[in-house]
Write a protein that holds these residues in place. Sequence first.
Motif, mmCIF file in Angstrom:
data_model
loop_
_atom_site.group_PDB
_atom_site.id
_atom_site.type_symbol
_atom_site.label_atom_id
_atom_site.label_comp_id
_atom_site.label_asym_id
_atom_site.label_seq_id
_atom_site.Cartn_x
_atom_site.Cartn_y
_atom_site.Cartn_z
ATOM 1 N N UNK A 806 73.935 -14.341 56.599
ATOM 2 C CA UNK A 806 74.911 -15.864 56.811
ATOM 3 C C UNK A 806 75.230 -15.680 55.868
ATOM 4 N N UNK A 807 76.959 -14.925 55.933
ATOM 5 C CA UNK A 807 77.992 -14.335 55.502
ATOM 6 C C UNK A 807 79.125 -15.427 55.498
ATOM 7 N N UNK A 808 79.221 -15.707 55.463
ATOM 8 C CA UNK A 808 80.454 -17.488 54.624
ATOM 9 C C UNK A 808 81.120 -17.484 53.830
ATOM 10 N N UNK A 852 77.530 -17.064 62.600
ATOM 11 C CA UNK A 852 76.364 -16.090 63.542
ATOM 12 C C UNK A 852 76.699 -16.021 64.611
ATOM 13 N N UNK A 853 75.968 -14.036 64.211
ATOM 14 C CA UNK A 853 76.937 -13.432 65.767
ATOM 15 C C UNK A 853 76.127 -14.240 66.989
ATOM 16 N N UNK A 854 76.626 -13.794 68.248
ATOM 17 C CA UNK A 854 76.202 -14.697 69.164
ATOM 18 C C UNK A 854 74.813 -14.168 70.345
ATOM 19 N N UNK A 855 74.360 -12.886 70.002
ATOM 20 C CA UNK A 855 73.502 -12.319 70.576
ATOM 21 C C UNK A 855 72.456 -13.046 69.816
ATOM 22 N N UNK A 856 72.410 -13.547 68.460
ATOM 23 C CA UNK A 856 70.451 -14.080 67.850
ATOM 24 C C UNK A 856 71.222 -15.885 68.519
ATOM 25 N N UNK A 857 72.113 -16.595 69.578
ATOM 26 C CA UNK A 857 71.779 -17.904 70.471
ATOM 27 C C UNK A 857 71.203 -17.431 71.234
ATOM 28 N N UNK A 861 67.376 -9.867 67.884
ATOM 29 C CA UNK A 861 66.965 -9.409 66.066
ATOM 30 C C UNK A 861 68.258 -9.163 65.648
ATOM 31 N N UNK A 862 68.433 -10.153 64.391
ATOM 32 C CA UNK A 862 68.599 -9.493 63.343
ATOM 33 C C UNK A 862 68.992 -8.257 63.409
ATOM 34 N N UNK A 863 70.295 -7.732 62.694
ATOM 35 C CA UNK A 863 71.473 -6.309 62.989
ATOM 36 C C UNK A 863 72.156 -6.475 61.922
ATOM 37 N N UNK A 864 72.364 -5.249 61.243
ATOM 38 C CA UNK A 864 73.330 -4.656 60.480
ATOM 39 C C UNK A 864 75.018 -5.249 61.743
ATOM 40 N N UNK A 865 74.960 -4.994 62.700
ATOM 41 C CA UNK A 865 76.134 -5.907 64.252
ATOM 42 C C UNK A 865 76.042 -7.386 63.712
ATOM 43 N N UNK A 866 75.152 -7.986 63.389
ATOM 44 C CA UNK A 866 75.097 -9.659 63.112
ATOM 45 C C UNK A 866 76.260 -9.344 62.206
ATOM 46 N N UNK A 867 75.490 -9.148 60.802
ATOM 47 C CA UNK A 867 76.410 -9.102 59.929
ATOM 48 C C UNK A 867 77.765 -8.948 59.863
ATOM 49 N N UNK A 868 78.304 -7.676 60.622
ATOM 50 C CA UNK A 868 79.466 -7.405 60.503
ATOM 51 C C UNK A 868 80.400 -8.393 61.300
ATOM 52 N N UNK A 869 79.665 -9.465 62.919
ATOM 53 C CA UNK A 869 80.543 -9.793 63.406
ATOM 54 C C UNK A 869 80.827 -11.436 62.095
#
Length: 992
Positions: A806-808, A852-857, A861-869
């Motif tokens: 939840x980086x914002x 939030x990373x588009x793949x979460x929708x 699974x949550x991932x390091x790549x999601x945080x990078x997005x």
Amino acid sequence: MALLAFKSKIVHDPEGVMDSWNNSVHFCNWQGVKCGKRHRRVTILDLHASRLAGFISSYIGNLSFLRVLSLANNTFQGEIPPQVGNLFRLQVLALYNNSLTGEIPTNLSHCSNLLHFIIARNKLVGKLPTELSSLSKLIHLKVSINNFSGEIPSFIGNLTSLEFISASFNAFTGTIPEALGQLQNLTFLSLGVNKLSGKIPSSMYNLSSLIVLNLIENQLSGNIPSELGSMFPHLQHLGLGANHFTGPLPVSLPNFSNIALLALDVNHFSGKISIDFKLLPRLYHLTLSVNNLGTGEPDEMDFLQSLVNCTNLQILSVAFNQLKGSLPKSIGNLSATISVLGLSQNHIYGEIPSEISHLVGLTWLTLGDNEFKGRIPYNIGNLQNLQALHLSSNLLEGDVPNTIGNLSSLIHFYLNDNILQGNVPVTLGNCQRLLLLDLSSNNLTGAIPRELFGISAFSISLNLSGNHLSGHLPLEVGNLKNLAELDVSQNDLSGEFPTTLGRCNSLVALYLQGNFFKGSVPSSLQSLRGLWNLDLSRNNLSGQIPKYLEKFILNNLNLSFNDFEGEVPIEGVFSNATAISVTGNPKLCGGVPELHLPTCTMKQSKKHRTSLKIILLISIASVAIVVVVVSKLFCCSKKKNKDLNFDSLSINAFYRISYDSLLQATEGFSLTHLIGTGSSGSVYKAILGETTVAVKVLNHQRQGVSRSFRAECEALGRIRHKNLIKILTSCSSVDFQGNDFKAIVYEFMPRGSLERWLHPDPKMENHQDNHVVGLNLLQRINVAIDVASALEYLHRHCHTPIIHCDLKPSNILLDADMVAHVGDFGLAKLILEMNQNQSSTTVGVRGTIGYAAPEYGLGSEVSRDGDVYSFGILLLEMMTGKRPTESMFQAGLNLHTFARMAIPDHVMAIVDSKLVCNDEEEVAASTNNEGRRATTHPRNNSNENDCLIHMIKIGVACSMESPQDRLNISNVVRELNIIRDIFQGLRKGNNA
């Protein structure tokens, strides 16, 4: 040239509106441009709803023959150029529904021919300038949905041509000016949702041409004149709701023969509803709820009969009053179009007339908290459009009709606190959209139907408590994977707990007390780590208390009056004697001293002779282990002492501070201590001992708050880094109102959140630092490095890697030296947990929309790549000053594509204006990661623009749609440090 200058400020044109603006076509034939037939000068520039994004060029003021300027329904930002005041022929200025900021330019007063001034739905601030008093020809004034403040100026009363005033949804204060009564041509007046106070000025009752009068959600007071209905013969819309009006309803309301909407709710009106509504045939919306209406007279409810003639009626609510009487059968003759009927919280008695089933258009029916008796009408199943049915807290009896199963659209169903009998109808299983079902506190019998657990939509509550239900809790209970509360307490249920109960991993509250359950607590329940309240008391449970309960972040645990045996744990919730109850279990021992249980005695096993050799071997091994452990602890201690710098308040992260201490430190959680609010709770500034701290009080009504509390405690309790918020202590208790209370105490960040610095709110009054004007480029680079370094640590250097999720900007806080710290780990996931429980990571979008990373929708699974997005979007927001959720980002356009399309030639057109305004004195000195001050100097624009372009490129590379295409966070840190070194080198060169 003026038009081409205008075009140059457009940064996004998805429909190609500007394509025709070239030298191959005469400018009078450009799209949106019209010229006078005789002089061929531009008279109309109409680009409304063209999906344009950009700024309004100051060269617009050179179009001196312009009569119409319409840029509405686009995404223009920045300020309204003062050069618009040069357009002395201008008659229409339509800029509504954009993202314009700043104040209204005072020299718009030169547009003396202006007829229509429409700037609603922007982000404009300040007062309405007095210079606008010269716009004597003005007909339409629309300034609603902005951030205007101050009093509504009296000079508006001198603009006697005005027919339409819309100023709702602002922050206007003071009283309504008496001068408005001079506007005899006024047909529309909307001042709703402001902070206006006092009485309605008597002069306003002279505005006999009014068609719409909207004053809702202010602080207006006083009585309404009884002759009100005679004053506005043309009125169609009267909104006075959510104010402080008193006295009786005006008896002249039937004179509003054209009225369609009458909203008088949430006031202090009293007396009888003695209005003959049959004289209002056009009425479709009538809300009188939340008042003190009602006298107890025998004909109290006759007003409902007069509503039968209102054949357009759609909404009728008189809930939360003092109405007394029976519901007439004529209720079934109300309009076939009626959708909402609200009668709850009154003193209505008698039976519910079966004729109510004629209202087949109903979607919302609330009859709760009255004195209805008798049976629920069998034909209530005819209301197949019902989404909410509230019949709670009455005297209803008999069976729950099977026809309830016909209500397939039902979402909320309340039948609690009646005297209903018989079985829970199996047909309820047909109501597959139910989120909440409450049948508690009745006399229902029989087994719980298995079909009830086939409703996968259940997510809020299933409450069957306080009945006489028997049999086992069905195995199908495990299907309720999204349910937050399950309450089957105070029944006659028996057997063992089904092991499938452990599948209900969204549970926050589980109430099983007051039954005949037996056996031990199954190990499968250890998956219910989000539980906040667990009550197993007054059953026949046996065996030992599960030790896994120590790991739960429970607010209340009741195990009393069972047959548990053995030692009571002492960790976690068991360390707080006020949060647990184990009374009535005579075989228990141990626990914390406050429980006053007997000491556990160890059973002595038979002594066996042990050879000296074995003793010696054990001794040597023990000494070796001790040496290794002590050495390890010494190394860790040295590392912690070097990295952590705990202050005087630093204590074990799981030490529980008391609710009373926090209550005292925040002066009762007063608004003067409030420094921020969000969906998960509120944050207060407090002083504990000699240390200033931030106290995050979690919203106990928010679903999943217990899991969020546990995730944050676990994540921050095991990690330390200079760019991560430090948790000092936590609190899990019960407040003075008996509510569940959870709080986390952090180190205090005096500079507030990054959100506050990127998007300053001019209306904020309570912050200590009232000089937040923005961040310069070096400060933004430093913040980006701080955040990226924190992510690199979480992803690459933790013993158990952590995904933040939840980086914002609102979750990034700045200390006194402007060093950024990442906080709010309420959604964090440990990679170890992910590997052990894959299903917990595939619950849909995790995080905040836009970040939030588009793949979460898509369920990934949550991932390091999601945080990078999320970091990439954050970086683009820091560079452009645009939130990813702004209205311009729709129909395939998002912040990523907006920035990517600008690389490399148009980057300077999209960056935050604070970063490209060369003559602006930059804000306070920034600090780098080592805390050194770095002063600012005049810019070398060419090279610094390169730095901006590289920052945008990194943001774009991090926020690629495909996770595989995103940058590695370690590479991000390295690239950002290179950019900072280059930038600081440029500054030093300029200084030399």
